[in-house]
Design a protein around this motif. Sequence first.
Motif, short mmCIF file in Angstrom:
data_model
loop_
_atom_site.label_atom_id
_atom_site.label_comp_id
_atom_site.label_asym_id
_atom_site.label_seq_id
_atom_site.Cartn_x
_atom_site.Cartn_y
_atom_site.Cartn_z
N PHE A 143 1.04 -1.11 0.06
CA PHE A 143 -0.16 -0.25 -0.47
C PHE A 143 0.64 1.31 -0.08
CE2 PHE A 143 -1.94 3.25 2.49
CZ PHE A 143 -3.31 4.21 1.62
N MET A 144 0.98 1.80 -1.03
CA MET A 144 1.91 3.26 -0.86
C MET A 144 2.52 2.59 -0.36
SD MET A 144 -1.99 6.18 -0.03
CE MET A 144 -0.39 7.34 -0.69
N ALA A 145 3.85 2.21 -1.42
CA ALA A 145 5.33 1.90 -1.17
C ALA A 145 5.89 2.96 -0.09
CB ALA A 145 5.95 0.69 -1.97
N GLN A 146 6.23 3.88 -1.03
CA GLN A 146 6.78 5.35 -1.04
C GLN A 146 6.24 6.23 -0.17
OE1 GLN A 146 7.00 8.65 -4.26
NE2 GLN A 146 8.76 8.62 -3.76
N TYR A 147 5.81 6.35 0.46
CA TYR A 147 4.40 6.34 1.28
C TYR A 147 4.71 5.97 2.93
CZ TYR A 147 1.80 9.35 4.46
OH TYR A 147 0.80 10.01 5.24
N SER A 148 4.52 4.67 2.52
CA SER A 148 5.28 3.91 3.60
C SER A 148 6.00 3.54 4.33
CB SER A 148 3.81 2.61 3.57
OG SER A 148 2.07 2.42 3.15
#
Length: 243
Positions: A143-148
């Motif tokens: 889920f939203m790798a960069q953000y996570s």
Amino acid sequence: MKLIISGGTGFVATELIRQSLNNPRITSVLALARRPVDVPQNLGPKSDSGKLKSVVVQDFDRYPEEVKKQLEGADACIWTLAITPTKSRNMPWDVVKRVCQDYTMSGLEAIFDARGTGKSTPFRFLYMSGIAAERDQTKTPRFMAQYSLMRGETENQVLNFAASHPEQIDASVAKPGLILQPGSMLHWLRATVLWWMASVPSISVVEISAAMLDQVLDGFEKDPLMNDDLVRIGRKALSDNRN
């Protein structure tokens, strides 16, 4: 206790302030925000609105001496300032990272410096992150790798800073799922969909606020504080306060 709450105009921060003003153990509440923070509505009969002090911070990267002066002697901070995953989709990445990570660390360092050395107990810093934040930077979250990964890296930076001052700072991270407004049908529907589609748990804003206040007042039970932990702690704190 002198408590600092960042992001003072936000959804969770507003409830934190409301509960803090009703808690006799909290003697002073400093709400950090870019604009003045008003006293929340629906205060209890025993609330003391005079405990609230609005501290306007124009730039969360820099803390002028007049702001640091107001932060002196703080006992704890709950850091809620961030950009949510949904809002981050429509914002430049450098802005998202600056608000979520750079502001957090600048704030922690400034508050720590301003606190001084006159306190006999460690400063407690509780960072509100999210259930999907990933501390292991070698992983690729679904889920939203960069953000996570960025939120997980921020958790690591907070904990590393505390570890470098073991006698002076205690830190932990709250990792809630979806935060709900009690009585909101829209929130309830969204929580139901997220649970069935992705097993994302939820917690009410009243429960997470009660849980985080309990932890900064009495000490951190563990790190991280996951959604189930926050629900359990929050419900017990709310029950104890009614008795």
